[in-house]
Scaffold this motif. Structure first.
Motif, PDB file in Angstrom:
ATOM      1  N   GLY A 187       8.641  -2.241   0.607  1.00 13.59           N
ATOM      2  CA  GLY A 187       8.753  -0.935   1.234  1.00 13.59           C
ATOM      3  C   GLY A 187       7.442  -0.176   1.284  1.00 13.59           C
ATOM      4  N   LYS A 188       6.431  -0.719   0.663  1.00 13.03           N
ATOM      5  CA  LYS A 188       5.116  -0.082   0.635  1.00 13.03           C
ATOM      6  C   LYS A 188       4.294  -0.601   1.814  1.00 13.03           C
ATOM      7  N   LYS A 189       3.808   0.302   2.617  1.00 13.48           N
ATOM      8  CA  LYS A 189       3.011  -0.104   3.773  1.00 13.48           C
ATOM      9  C   LYS A 189       1.587  -0.395   3.320  1.00 13.48           C
TER      10      LYS A 189
ATOM     11  N   HIS B 295       0.812  -4.840  15.003  1.00 20.70           N
ATOM     12  CA  HIS B 295       1.787  -3.849  14.539  1.00 20.70           C
ATOM     13  C   HIS B 295       1.159  -2.473  14.341  1.00 20.70           C
TER      14      HIS B 295
ATOM     15  N   ASP C 116       1.001  -4.226   7.358  1.00 20.44           N
ATOM     16  CA  ASP C 116       1.862  -5.222   6.742  1.00 20.44           C
ATOM     17  C   ASP C 116       3.021  -4.528   6.060  1.00 20.44           C
ATOM     18  N   ASN C 117       4.216  -4.706   6.579  1.00 22.70           N
ATOM     19  CA  ASN C 117       5.411  -4.125   5.961  1.00 22.70           C
ATOM     20  C   ASN C 117       6.074  -5.204   5.122  1.00 22.70           C
TER      21      ASN C 117
END
Length: 123
Positions: free
Chosen positions: A49-51, A9, A44-45
């Motif tokens: 909502g925090k990347k 990703h 990692d999503n």
């Protein structure tokens, strides 16, 4: 040493690849019998909502495989932390190998020294 760097990703930039290779050189300085290292950098999503950036590494030596992973908001911090963890594991493994080598070579006190005049009981 075979180093494989892949992304999940996320696309791997030249700067990320350079950072990983520079950090892994430290690990190789401590232990030269490394067969391969596979590094996976991912984004990692999670549902919050925090990347979160994740760096994982699988290091292979003969008869052993070591795995480390690190999470951080910044990919480069995650890479640094991952390399530090891997470095600690490699040093610990090397110390364990050296300790085995020295313990196996010497006597362990169960046998008396024959040169001192004491005789061991006949079996």
């Amino acid at each position: 040493m075979n180093v494989s760097i892949s992304g999940h990703h996320i696309s791997i930039t030249e700067a990320m690849e350079t950072a990983v290779r520079e950090k892994l050189e430290k690990v190789e300085r401590h232990f030269d019998q490394i067969q391969s290292i596979q590094v996976i950098l991912s984004l990692d999503n999670s549902g919050s909502g925090k990347k979160s950036h994740k760096a994982e590494a699988i290091l292979r030596v003969s008869g052993q495989e070591m795995f480390v992973q690190s999470y951080d908001d910044d990919m480069y911090k995650a890479i640094n932390d991952m390399a530090d963890k891997l470095n600690r594991q490699v040093r610990k493994y090397k110390t364990r190998l050296e300790r085995k080598k020295t313990q196996g070579a010497g006597r362990d006190g169960r046998y008396q020294d024959l040169s001192s005049g004491d005789t061991a009981p006949a079996v």
